[in-house]
Scaffold this motif. Structure first.
Motif, PDB file in Angstrom:
ATOM      1  N   ALA A 100       0.833  -1.204   0.000  1.00  0.00           N
ATOM      2  CA  ALA A 100       0.000   0.000   0.000  1.00  0.00           C
ATOM      3  C   ALA A 100       0.869   1.256   0.000  1.00  0.00           C
ATOM      4  CB  ALA A 100      -0.927  -0.006   1.214  1.00  0.00           C
ATOM      5  N   LEU A 101       1.966   1.238   0.739  1.00  0.00           N
ATOM      6  CA  LEU A 101       2.880   2.373   0.746  1.00  0.00           C
ATOM      7  C   LEU A 101       3.537   2.567  -0.617  1.00  0.00           C
ATOM      8  CD1 LEU A 101       4.584   1.818   4.207  1.00  0.00           C
ATOM      9  CD2 LEU A 101       3.190   3.791   3.572  1.00  0.00           C
ATOM     10  N   ALA A 102       3.840   1.464  -1.287  1.00  0.00           N
ATOM     11  CA  ALA A 102       4.483   1.555  -2.602  1.00  0.00           C
ATOM     12  C   ALA A 102       3.582   2.203  -3.638  1.00  0.00           C
ATOM     13  CB  ALA A 102       4.902   0.161  -3.066  1.00  0.00           C
ATOM     14  N   GLU A 103       2.273   2.193  -3.406  1.00  0.00           N
ATOM     15  CA  GLU A 103       1.351   2.824  -4.356  1.00  0.00           C
ATOM     16  C   GLU A 103       1.447   4.340  -4.317  1.00  0.00           C
ATOM     17  OE1 GLU A 103      -2.521   1.309  -3.563  1.00  0.00           O
ATOM     18  OE2 GLU A 103      -2.023  -0.747  -4.170  1.00  0.00           O
ATOM     19  N   GLY A 104       2.021   4.886  -3.244  1.00  0.00           N
ATOM     20  CA  GLY A 104       2.108   6.337  -3.128  1.00  0.00           C
ATOM     21  C   GLY A 104       3.515   6.884  -3.069  1.00  0.00           C
ATOM     22  N   HIS A 105       4.525   6.029  -3.269  1.00  0.00           N
ATOM     23  CA  HIS A 105       5.912   6.475  -3.209  1.00  0.00           C
ATOM     24  C   HIS A 105       6.704   5.865  -4.363  1.00  0.00           C
ATOM     25  CE1 HIS A 105       4.523   6.992   0.966  1.00  0.00           C
ATOM     26  NE2 HIS A 105       5.421   7.964   1.038  1.00  0.00           N
ATOM     27  N   ASP A 106       7.767   6.569  -4.732  1.00  0.00           N
ATOM     28  CA  ASP A 106       8.652   6.032  -5.771  1.00  0.00           C
ATOM     29  C   ASP A 106       9.493   4.877  -5.258  1.00  0.00           C
ATOM     30  OD1 ASP A 106       8.150   7.892  -8.042  1.00  0.00           O
ATOM     31  OD2 ASP A 106       8.818   9.376  -6.580  1.00  0.00           O
ATOM     32  N   CYS A 107       9.785   4.876  -3.955  1.00  0.00           N
ATOM     33  CA  CYS A 107      10.589   3.804  -3.375  1.00  0.00           C
ATOM     34  C   CYS A 107      10.199   3.601  -1.918  1.00  0.00           C
ATOM     35  CB  CYS A 107      12.080   4.138  -3.471  1.00  0.00           C
ATOM     36  SG  CYS A 107      13.177   2.847  -2.806  1.00  0.00           S
ATOM     37  N   VAL A 108      10.048   2.347  -1.527  1.00  0.00           N
ATOM     38  CA  VAL A 108       9.862   1.974  -0.129  1.00  0.00           C
ATOM     39  C   VAL A 108      11.077   1.154   0.283  1.00  0.00           C
ATOM     40  CG1 VAL A 108       8.436   0.783   1.574  1.00  0.00           C
ATOM     41  CG2 VAL A 108       7.359   1.879  -0.416  1.00  0.00           C
ATOM     42  N   LEU A 109      11.810   1.654   1.274  1.00  0.00           N
ATOM     43  CA  LEU A 109      12.951   0.930   1.821  1.00  0.00           C
ATOM     44  C   LEU A 109      12.504   0.238   3.100  1.00  0.00           C
ATOM     45  CD1 LEU A 109      15.723   3.593   1.263  1.00  0.00           C
ATOM     46  CD2 LEU A 109      15.895   1.231   0.513  1.00  0.00           C
ATOM     47  N   VAL A 110      12.734  -1.058   3.178  1.00  0.00           N
ATOM     48  CA  VAL A 110      12.290  -1.864   4.310  1.00  0.00           C
ATOM     49  C   VAL A 110      13.517  -2.367   5.055  1.00  0.00           C
ATOM     50  CG1 VAL A 110      10.942  -3.860   5.043  1.00  0.00           C
ATOM     51  CG2 VAL A 110      10.274  -2.592   2.977  1.00  0.00           C
ATOM     52  N   GLU A 111      13.706  -1.898   6.290  1.00  0.00           N
ATOM     53  CA  GLU A 111      14.852  -2.358   7.073  1.00  0.00           C
ATOM     54  C   GLU A 111      14.450  -3.532   7.945  1.00  0.00           C
ATOM     55  OE1 GLU A 111      18.064  -1.243  10.533  1.00  0.00           O
ATOM     56  OE2 GLU A 111      16.615   0.285   9.950  1.00  0.00           O
ATOM     57  N   GLY A 112      15.175  -4.634   7.818  1.00  0.00           N
ATOM     58  CA  GLY A 112      14.898  -5.810   8.621  1.00  0.00           C
ATOM     59  C   GLY A 112      15.408  -5.681  10.036  1.00  0.00           C
TER      60      GLY A 112
END
Length: 228
Positions: A100-112
């Motif tokens: 859902a976040l990716a639908e509104g941003h050019d990039c989603v960075l996910v830190e594990g």
């Protein structure tokens, strides 16, 4: 618009994953809108004195950040949840929120959290499961010293075993005075992993003031060793 999803994992705890994520954030901000997501943050209970990873990233980069689950004790997420008898979301729920976040941003960075196979939920789901579910790009943050070749190759093999080809490696903390092991490892990492080293982050980078961090971070991606 559906943006790219990039998962940042490490070969273990303490390899510099948060600061590497911040450096990646600075680079991605030059290409459009970015949000950094931490699916699970542990160690945030009273008395532990921890600072949330997303807070560090926000301070250094000014980027939007989001923490999905917060747990009190500085343990693996599933252990921390069971210790307190609390419920935490399954991997599938994290994946849905990140999409859902990716639908509104050019990039989603996910830190594990920790390494690739640390359990993020109480059903046995790991960051590897999340990356595979999202069909995400994956960047592996590695240490510079002894042991890194083995840890890196194991992590990369685990990703490839699930059909996930990593985008590259980031050395999370390069010493001011590298020794023989570090120098040789920088040459050997691409060989054993079959992946490029896309960035080398200097030790102490997280202590830079935000303006200096943002100014210097791009150079860590453009040279084989940090420029300081």
């Amino acid at each position: 618009m559906t943006g790219r999803i990039v998962v940042v994992t490490g070969t273990g705890t303490g390899v510099g994953k948060t600061i590497a994520t911040a450096a990646l954030t600075v680079r991605e901000l030059g290409n459009g809108s970015v949000v950094v997501v931490k699916p699970v943050q542990t160690g945030m209970g009273p008395g532990w004195g921890e600072t949330a990873d997303v807070s560090v990233i926000h301070t250094l980069t000014g980027c939007d950040v989001l923490e999905l689950t917060t747990l009190d004790d500085p343990l693996a997420p599933d252990t921390a949840a069971r210790l307190r008898g609390v419920s935490i979301p399954p991997i599938a729920e994290y994946a849905d929120r990140i999409r859902a976040l990716a639908e509104g941003h050019d990039c989603v960075l996910v830190e594990g959290a920790g390494g690739l196979l640390v359990r993020l939920d109480t059903d046995g789901g790991t960051l590897l499961d999340l990356a595979a579910d999202l069909a995400a790009e994956v960047v592996v943050v590695v240490s510079a010293g002894l042991g890194t070749l083995n840890h890196t190759e194991l992590t990369v093999q685990a990703l490839r075993g699930r059909g996930v080809e990593p985008a590259g490696l980031v050395v999370g903390s390069w010493p001011v005075e590298p020794g023989l092991a570090e120098t040789c490892n920088l040459e050997d990492l691409p060989v054993v992993a079959g992946l490029p080293v896309i960035a080398v982050v200097p030790a102490g980078a997280g202590a830079l003031d935000p303006a200096t961090f943002r100014d210097r971070a791009p150079s860590w991606f453009s040279a084989p060793a940090p420029l300081g």
